[in-house]
Design a protein around this motif. Structure first.
Motif, PDB file in Angstrom:
ATOM      1  N   GLY A   3       1.645   1.292 -10.882  1.00 50.23           N
ATOM      2  CA  GLY A   3       2.572   2.197 -10.190  1.00 50.23           C
ATOM      3  C   GLY A   3       2.305   2.205  -8.689  1.00 50.23           C
ATOM      4  N   LEU A   4       1.027   2.225  -8.348  1.00 48.01           N
ATOM      5  CA  LEU A   4       0.626   2.253  -6.936  1.00 48.01           C
ATOM      6  C   LEU A   4       1.063   0.960  -6.247  1.00 48.01           C
ATOM      7  CD1 LEU A   4      -1.085   3.952  -4.905  1.00 48.01           C
ATOM      8  CD2 LEU A   4      -2.981   2.429  -5.481  1.00 48.01           C
ATOM      9  N   ILE A   5       0.818  -0.162  -6.923  1.00 43.87           N
ATOM     10  CA  ILE A   5       1.192  -1.468  -6.347  1.00 43.87           C
ATOM     11  C   ILE A   5       2.706  -1.529  -6.153  1.00 43.87           C
ATOM     12  CG2 ILE A   5       1.266  -3.970  -6.786  1.00 43.87           C
ATOM     13  CD1 ILE A   5      -1.489  -3.565  -8.210  1.00 43.87           C
ATOM     14  N   MET A   6       3.432  -1.014  -7.151  1.00 46.59           N
ATOM     15  CA  MET A   6       4.894  -1.094  -7.069  1.00 46.59           C
ATOM     16  C   MET A   6       5.469  -0.301  -5.905  1.00 46.59           C
ATOM     17  SD  MET A   6       5.354  -3.326  -8.909  1.00 46.59           S
ATOM     18  CE  MET A   6       6.935  -3.516  -8.102  1.00 46.59           C
ATOM     19  N   LYS A   7       4.738   0.768  -5.515  1.00 48.30           N
ATOM     20  CA  LYS A   7       5.212   1.553  -4.354  1.00 48.30           C
ATOM     21  C   LYS A   7       5.199   0.679  -3.089  1.00 48.30           C
ATOM     22  CE  LYS A   7       4.662   6.322  -5.515  1.00 48.30           C
ATOM     23  NZ  LYS A   7       3.803   6.513  -6.660  1.00 48.30           N
ATOM     24  N   PHE A   8       4.257  -0.259  -3.046  1.00 44.80           N
ATOM     25  CA  PHE A   8       4.142  -1.115  -1.868  1.00 44.80           C
ATOM     26  C   PHE A   8       4.926  -2.429  -2.008  1.00 44.80           C
ATOM     27  CE2 PHE A   8       0.462   1.643  -1.448  1.00 44.80           C
ATOM     28  CZ  PHE A   8       0.559   2.006  -0.120  1.00 44.80           C
ATOM     29  N   ALA A   9       5.377  -2.736  -3.219  1.00 44.52           N
ATOM     30  CA  ALA A   9       6.052  -4.025  -3.467  1.00 44.52           C
ATOM     31  C   ALA A   9       7.243  -4.284  -2.537  1.00 44.52           C
ATOM     32  CB  ALA A   9       6.469  -4.135  -4.928  1.00 44.52           C
ATOM     33  N   PRO A  10       8.138  -3.294  -2.326  1.00 46.75           N
ATOM     34  CA  PRO A  10       9.280  -3.593  -1.436  1.00 46.75           C
ATOM     35  C   PRO A  10       8.829  -4.025  -0.052  1.00 46.75           C
ATOM     36  CG  PRO A  10       9.633  -1.531  -2.601  1.00 46.75           C
ATOM     37  CD  PRO A  10       8.219  -1.943  -2.890  1.00 46.75           C
ATOM     38  N   ILE A  11       7.746  -3.427   0.447  1.00 42.77           N
ATOM     39  CA  ILE A  11       7.258  -3.793   1.787  1.00 42.77           C
ATOM     40  C   ILE A  11       6.741  -5.240   1.755  1.00 42.77           C
ATOM     41  CG2 ILE A  11       5.615  -3.209   3.629  1.00 42.77           C
ATOM     42  CD1 ILE A  11       5.556  -0.355   2.374  1.00 42.77           C
ATOM     43  N   GLY A  12       6.034  -5.580   0.664  1.00 41.84           N
ATOM     44  CA  GLY A  12       5.507  -6.939   0.519  1.00 41.84           C
ATOM     45  C   GLY A  12       6.624  -7.965   0.454  1.00 41.84           C
ATOM     46  N   VAL A  13       7.655  -7.668  -0.371  1.00 42.72           N
ATOM     47  CA  VAL A  13       8.787  -8.602  -0.513  1.00 42.72           C
ATOM     48  C   VAL A  13       9.498  -8.731   0.831  1.00 42.72           C
ATOM     49  CG1 VAL A  13      11.010  -8.994  -1.655  1.00 42.72           C
ATOM     50  CG2 VAL A  13       9.084  -8.140  -2.981  1.00 42.72           C
ATOM     51  N   PHE A  14       9.661  -7.599   1.508  1.00 43.73           N
ATOM     52  CA  PHE A  14      10.305  -7.627   2.829  1.00 43.73           C
ATOM     53  C   PHE A  14       9.517  -8.537   3.783  1.00 43.73           C
ATOM     54  CE2 PHE A  14      10.454  -5.980   7.186  1.00 43.73           C
ATOM     55  CZ  PHE A  14      11.809  -6.124   7.456  1.00 43.73           C
ATOM     56  N   GLY A  15       8.184  -8.403   3.751  1.00 45.51           N
ATOM     57  CA  GLY A  15       7.329  -9.212   4.625  1.00 45.51           C
ATOM     58  C   GLY A  15       7.487 -10.700   4.343  1.00 45.51           C
ATOM     59  N   LEU A  16       7.531 -11.044   3.052  1.00 44.40           N
ATOM     60  CA  LEU A  16       7.667 -12.457   2.680  1.00 44.40           C
ATOM     61  C   LEU A  16       9.002 -13.027   3.150  1.00 44.40           C
ATOM     62  CD1 LEU A  16       6.210 -12.339  -0.943  1.00 44.40           C
ATOM     63  CD2 LEU A  16       5.284 -13.656   0.950  1.00 44.40           C
ATOM     64  N   ILE A  17      10.076 -12.252   2.906  1.00 44.33           N
ATOM     65  CA  ILE A  17      11.408 -12.729   3.298  1.00 44.33           C
ATOM     66  C   ILE A  17      11.510 -12.802   4.817  1.00 44.33           C
ATOM     67  CG2 ILE A  17      13.918 -12.279   3.125  1.00 44.33           C
ATOM     68  CD1 ILE A  17      12.542 -12.960   0.497  1.00 44.33           C
ATOM     69  N   ALA A  18      10.910 -11.806   5.489  1.00 40.82           N
ATOM     70  CA  ALA A  18      10.969 -11.795   6.959  1.00 40.82           C
ATOM     71  C   ALA A  18      10.281 -13.044   7.516  1.00 40.82           C
ATOM     72  CB  ALA A  18      10.292 -10.532   7.496  1.00 40.82           C
ATOM     73  N   TRP A  19       9.193 -13.434   6.866  1.00 43.67           N
ATOM     74  CA  TRP A  19       8.481 -14.628   7.323  1.00 43.67           C
ATOM     75  C   TRP A  19       9.369 -15.867   7.180  1.00 43.67           C
ATOM     76  CZ3 TRP A  19       7.066 -19.150   4.799  1.00 43.67           C
ATOM     77  CH2 TRP A  19       6.242 -20.001   5.542  1.00 43.67           C
ATOM     78  N   VAL A  20      10.020 -15.987   6.018  1.00 44.39           N
ATOM     79  CA  VAL A  20      10.909 -17.143   5.799  1.00 44.39           C
ATOM     80  C   VAL A  20      12.048 -17.127   6.817  1.00 44.39           C
ATOM     81  CG1 VAL A  20      12.474 -18.290   4.176  1.00 44.39           C
ATOM     82  CG2 VAL A  20      10.366 -17.289   3.351  1.00 44.39           C
ATOM     83  N   ALA A  21      12.653 -15.933   6.993  1.00 42.33           N
ATOM     84  CA  ALA A  21      13.794 -15.828   7.910  1.00 42.33           C
ATOM     85  C   ALA A  21      13.369 -16.129   9.346  1.00 42.33           C
ATOM     86  CB  ALA A  21      14.404 -14.429   7.822  1.00 42.33           C
ATOM     87  N   GLY A  22      12.158 -15.722   9.699  1.00 36.93           N
ATOM     88  CA  GLY A  22      11.703 -15.887  11.074  1.00 36.93           C
ATOM     89  C   GLY A  22      11.186 -17.277  11.398  1.00 36.93           C
TER      90      GLY A  22
END
Ligand code: ASP
Length: 234
Positions: A3-22
Motif C-alpha cells: 500500500g505504501l509503495i503504491m502511494k508513490f507509484a504514480p510519482i515513479g511512473v511519472f518520473g520514468l515517462i518524463a525521462w523518456v519524454a525528455g
C-alpha cells in the motif's frame, strides 16, 4: 508495504515517462505510445475473447458475473504490477466471491502466479515485432514460430514481480537475432505502464483457470458465484 509503495507509484511512473519524454525524440515517443496502445488493445481483447470464451465453453458460467467479481483483483494487479503481491486478493476473491473451493484456490492460484503469464507472453511477442519493424528486420515464418515458443517459455520463467517480463524479453529478442541491451533500455522507460496491464491479464487468467479446475472437480460453489441464496438449510 504494498500500500505504501503504491502511494508513490504514480510519482515513479511519472518520473520514468518524463525521462523518456525528455531524452528521446518525439518520433520515438510516438512509436512507444503506439506500442503501449497496441499492448493494451491486445490485452483487453485477450481478456474478453480468450478468457470470456474459455470460461463460457468450459464451465457455462456467466462471463459478466465473472468480470464483475474479479475487479478487486484486477485493480490490485493493475496498481501493483505484481501477480505475487496480488495473490492474497486473488485468493480472497476466488474463495469468497467466485465460489472456488479453498483446496483448488490454494493450489491453482499460487501455481498460476508463477507459471501462467499470458499477458507477459503477449507483451514479449508484441515488443519483439515492434523492435523488428523499427529496425527494418524482416521476420520469417520460422522467426514467428521461435517468438511464440520463446515468449511462452520466457513468460513461464518470469517471476510474478514488477519488471520480470522485461528482463526475460532479452531472451526472446536474442532468439531471433535482435539486439537486446539497447532495446531493453529504451522500453524500460515505459515498461511500468505495460507491466500494469499484462499483470492484470495474468491475474485474470489465473482466476479463470481456478474456476475451470474447480468446476471440473465438482467442488465449485455455484450458488456463491451466481449470488443465489444457499440451498443448504442451517
Ligand atoms: N509483473 C508481471 C506479473 O507479476 C510479470 C511481468 O513482468 O510480466 O505478473
Amino acid at each position: 508495504m504494498t500500500g505504501l509503495i503504491m502511494k508513490f507509484a504514480p510519482i515513479g511512473v511519472f518520473g520514468l515517462i518524463a525521462w523518456v519524454a525528455g531524452t528521446q525524440d518525439s518520433e520515438l515517443l510516438v512509436s512507444l505510445l503506439q506500442l503501449i496502445a497496441c499492448l493494451y488493445l491486445a490485452c483487453i481483447l485477450h481478456i474478453i475473447i480468450v478468457y470470456g470464451g474459455l470460461l463460457k465453453f468450459a464451465t457455462g458460467l456467466s462471463v459478466f458475473k465473472f468480470f464483475k467479481k474479479i475487479v478487486p483483483a484486477q485493480l490490485m494487479a493493475y496498481s501493483t504490477a505484481s501477480s505475487a503481491a496480488t495473490l492474497p486478493v486473488t485468493m480472497q476473491v476466488a474463495e469468497t466471491k467466485l465460489g472456488v473451493s479453498k483446496v483448488t484456490s490454494s493450489f491453482v492460484l499460487p501455481l498460476g502466479t508463477t507459471v501462467n503469464m499470458d499477458g507477459t507472453a503477449l507483451y514479449q511477442g508484441i515488443c519483439v515485432i515492434f523492435v523488428a519493424n523499427g529496425l527494418g528486420y524482416d521476420l520469417t515464418t520460422a522467426d514467428y514460430v521461435t517468438i511464440v515458443l520463446t515468449s511462452t517459455l520466457a513468460s513461464i520463467g518470469s517471476a510474478g514481480v514488477p519488471g520480470a517480463g522485461l528482463i526475460m524479453l532479452s531472451l526472446v529478442l536474442s532468439s531471433v537475432g535482435l539486439p537486446s541491451a539497447e532495446v531493453i533500455g529504451l522500453i524500460a522507460g515505459v515498461d511500468r505502464i505495460m507491466d500494469m496491464m499484462r499483470t492484470t491479464v495474468n491475474v485474470t487468467g489465473d482466476s479463470v483457470v481456478a474456476l475451470i479446475v474447480d468446476k471440473h472437480e465438482k467442488t465449485l460453489n455455484e450458488e456463491m458465484f451466481n449470488d443465489a441464496p444457499s440451498t443448504v438449510s442451517s
